[in-house]
Design a protein around this motif. Sequence first.
Motif, short mmCIF file in Angstrom:
data_model
loop_
_atom_site.label_atom_id
_atom_site.label_comp_id
_atom_site.label_asym_id
_atom_site.label_seq_id
_atom_site.Cartn_x
_atom_site.Cartn_y
_atom_site.Cartn_z
N ILE A 145 54.09 47.05 35.28
CA ILE A 145 54.07 47.36 36.72
C ILE A 145 54.06 46.09 37.57
O ILE A 145 54.07 46.17 38.80
CB ILE A 145 52.88 48.27 37.09
CG1 ILE A 145 51.54 47.57 36.81
CG2 ILE A 145 52.96 49.60 36.35
CD1 ILE A 145 50.33 48.38 37.29
N ILE A 165 43.43 47.80 38.23
CA ILE A 165 44.78 47.45 38.71
C ILE A 165 44.70 46.86 40.11
O ILE A 165 45.35 45.87 40.43
CB ILE A 165 45.70 48.68 38.68
CG1 ILE A 165 45.96 49.10 37.22
CG2 ILE A 165 47.02 48.39 39.38
CD1 ILE A 165 46.72 50.40 37.08
N GLY A 166 43.85 47.48 40.96
CA GLY A 166 43.71 46.97 42.32
C GLY A 166 43.19 45.55 42.35
O GLY A 166 43.67 44.71 43.12
N VAL A 215 43.47 43.30 39.99
CA VAL A 215 44.49 42.40 39.47
C VAL A 215 45.56 42.14 40.51
O VAL A 215 46.03 41.01 40.69
CB VAL A 215 45.12 42.98 38.18
CG1 VAL A 215 46.29 42.11 37.75
CG2 VAL A 215 44.09 43.03 37.06
N VAL A 216 45.96 43.19 41.24
CA VAL A 216 46.97 43.02 42.29
C VAL A 216 46.46 42.04 43.34
O VAL A 216 47.20 41.17 43.82
CB VAL A 216 47.32 44.38 42.92
CG1 VAL A 216 48.16 44.19 44.18
CG2 VAL A 216 48.07 45.25 41.93
N CYS A 217 45.18 42.16 43.70
CA CYS A 217 44.59 41.23 44.68
C CYS A 217 44.63 39.80 44.16
O CYS A 217 44.96 38.87 44.91
CB CYS A 217 43.15 41.62 44.98
SG CYS A 217 43.00 43.12 45.99
N LEU A 223 50.02 46.63 32.47
CA LEU A 223 49.91 45.83 33.69
C LEU A 223 51.13 44.93 33.86
O LEU A 223 51.58 44.67 34.98
CB LEU A 223 48.62 44.99 33.67
CG LEU A 223 47.31 45.75 33.85
CD1 LEU A 223 46.12 44.83 33.64
CD2 LEU A 223 47.23 46.41 35.23
N CYS A 270 42.26 52.48 38.09
CA CYS A 270 42.81 52.17 39.41
C CYS A 270 42.12 50.94 40.01
O CYS A 270 42.75 50.09 40.62
CB CYS A 270 42.66 53.36 40.35
SG CYS A 270 43.71 54.77 39.93
N PHE A 294 46.74 38.62 42.04
CA PHE A 294 48.14 38.19 42.02
C PHE A 294 48.58 37.75 43.41
O PHE A 294 49.21 36.71 43.59
CB PHE A 294 49.01 39.34 41.52
CG PHE A 294 50.48 38.99 41.43
CD1 PHE A 294 50.95 38.21 40.40
CD2 PHE A 294 51.37 39.45 42.38
CE1 PHE A 294 52.30 37.88 40.31
CE2 PHE A 294 52.71 39.12 42.30
CZ PHE A 294 53.18 38.34 41.26
N SER A 331 51.65 43.67 37.75
CA SER A 331 50.36 43.18 38.25
C SER A 331 49.91 41.91 37.54
O SER A 331 49.15 41.12 38.09
CB SER A 331 49.29 44.25 38.07
OG SER A 331 49.58 45.37 38.87
N VAL A 332 50.34 41.74 36.28
CA VAL A 332 50.04 40.54 35.49
C VAL A 332 51.37 40.01 34.98
O VAL A 332 52.28 40.79 34.66
CB VAL A 332 49.09 40.88 34.32
CG1 VAL A 332 48.94 39.70 33.38
CG2 VAL A 332 47.73 41.30 34.85
#
Length: 331
Positions: free
Chosen positions: A88, A15-16, A18-20, A85, A12, A22, A90-91
């Motif tokens: 979803i 993923i968090g 990576v989202v940041c 990733l 988690c 992005f 994120s990448v």
Amino acid sequence: MWEFKIVKLKLCGLIGAVVCLFIMSCSENTSHKTLLFAHSLPITHPVHKGILSMQEILNEKSGGKLQIKIFPDGQLGSEREMLELLQIGSVAMTKVSAASMSSFAPEYKVLGIPYLFRDSKHMFGVLEGEVGKKILEGGSEYLLRGLCFYDAGARSFYTLDGFIKTPEDLKGKKIRVMNDQMAVNMVNDLGGSATPMAYGELYTALQQRVVDGAENNVPSFVTSNHYEICKFYTVDEHTMTPDVVVVGTKFWDTLNEEEKEWLQAAADESVAKQKVFWSETVKENMEVLKKANVKIYNPDKSPFIAKTKPIMEALLKDPTMKKIIDQINDY
């Protein structure tokens, strides 16, 4: 139970993060879009050099409107984790082995069949034709659109003690393979004991003799420094499994038609350059192996071909797989 919670929390957190990244990449400059491109190889690897050429070509074609930010060396996880990733969103992009893609899109399984391709010319004739195009596009159903194939050479065995001159030499030997059922079946059919293991754990496993050897192409054998421990490399070339450049459809669908054309063209044009990088690296690496006193052996491949035939025969029972295999064999 606690171990599961820790792993889940780590995932988690990844993923968090990576989202940041992005969100930051999209908001820091509205005049361009940044594609996060993650892969597991070191920056000295010829595949990474191919990705760098794609980065440069895309920047030129788009006038800087579409840019690639690269995260090499497994910074964002394993090949499977990176594909997830992408799914979803994120990448944006990754580079993985076709063997890793086969866990998500079944058509890729065909590319892992031992001794499927006669040589690299045959392989790229197929991959850059209609068969390859259909396999790349087929992954879109699973949110993973293939853009192009990169040269990953031929995989061969390397061991701690002695050559694998015939399949009989694999008896009693634990051989590290990718976490891919076809790779497991291949080693087991040849008489060895297939041992799936994360690539990053292999150096230590060889040092401690947890496994007796592994199988991979020459550049990976050298860049991983496995040649420091394993002094026997048998050029049996059991598989020519290409690498695949993949874009997540969640990101792909955010691009307009012009942006899609830029990205696909950059991927296509980078293939020729990556092949050159690969060829040059193999030559350089063979000199490294020679200086390190690694012994090279070229066996008669016919016993290996005969032992691994059941793998292709099993896939031929599937009508979809049979059609692809027949097209490749007829090429």
